[in-house]
Design a protein around this motif. Structure first.
Motif: not given
Length: 214
Positions: A15, A18-19, A42-43, A46, A50, A53, A70, A73-74, A77
């Motif tokens: 892994d 994260n930020s 979490q993964s 994400k 992705a 969207q 989370l 952030e992922y 925007q």
């Protein structure tokens, strides 16, 4: 934990984390016994973000805001997140965390009982994350379905209850039998509802991924 500890440890070793803010928040949650989604979950989120969207995200169960942050952030925007929480002590903590992360304009926290709030929401959410009281999932589902467009995704976390859901109702403690039966009912409904295509995955403490069909 559903998956073998050695397998989970091996997977988690890859892994990327994260930020710094999310890592700090996760450590705070673990130290103060606030439930947050596990690393594999979490993964997985994400990855789904992705792929999908999503522009409008709904979360049922905010806690201190980790998973909402989370997703902010992922996710895209320009996505907007609505999250629901009724536990009064955690609401101001979540709001403060959204402010610290600079996400208060992107994330809207609705305070109160999700059973009532879901009925009042309108429009569609193309990505819904369910991580609230497990015994209420089955009661939330009719209103959740109304908020999902064709192709919308519903993620439900902690559906295997550390493996208890696979046991006979007499093998679980008496106080947990209601949750046990409701979760079994929820899983059956997800798999047999003609409006959904659902898979049950042994990620973290068990997760379902449902896609709204025509």
């Amino acid at each position: 934990m559903i998956t073998e500890e050695r397998v989970s440890t091996f997977i988690n070793s890859f892994d990327t984390g994260n930020s710094p803010f999310l890592n700090e928040l996760e450590q705070f949650a673990l130290k103060t016994n606030v439930p947050v989604i596990r690393p594999q979950m979490q993964s997985f989120i994400k990855l789904l973000l992705a792929m999908k969207q999503p522009k409008r995200i709904l979360e049922v169960g905010t806690a201190i805001g980790f998973s909402a942050l989370l997703m902010s952030e992922y996710g895209p925007q320009d996505c907007r997140i609505t999250t629901i929480e009724k536990y009064e002590k955690r609401i101001p903590v979540a709001k403060e965390n959204f402010k610290k992360a600079g996400r208060e304009e992107q994330i809207t926290l609705l305070e109160g009982d999700a059973a009532q709030i879901l009925k009042k929401l309108d429009g569609y959410y193309d990505f819904i994350f369910m991580d609230a009281a497990k015994g209420q999932y089955i009661h939330f589902l009719p209103d959740i379905l109304k908020l999902m467009p064709e192709g919308g995704i519903l993620i439900s976390d902690n559906v295997l209850q550390d493996g208890d859901v696979m046991e006979s109702r007499f093998a679980v403690t008496r106080r947990d039998r209601t949750i046990h039966s409701r979760m079994r009912e929820y899983l059956y409904e997800l798999k047999h509802n003609e409006a959904l295509l659902t898979d049950i995955l042994p990620i973290g403490d068990g997760v379902t991924v449902s896609v709204k069909l025509k």
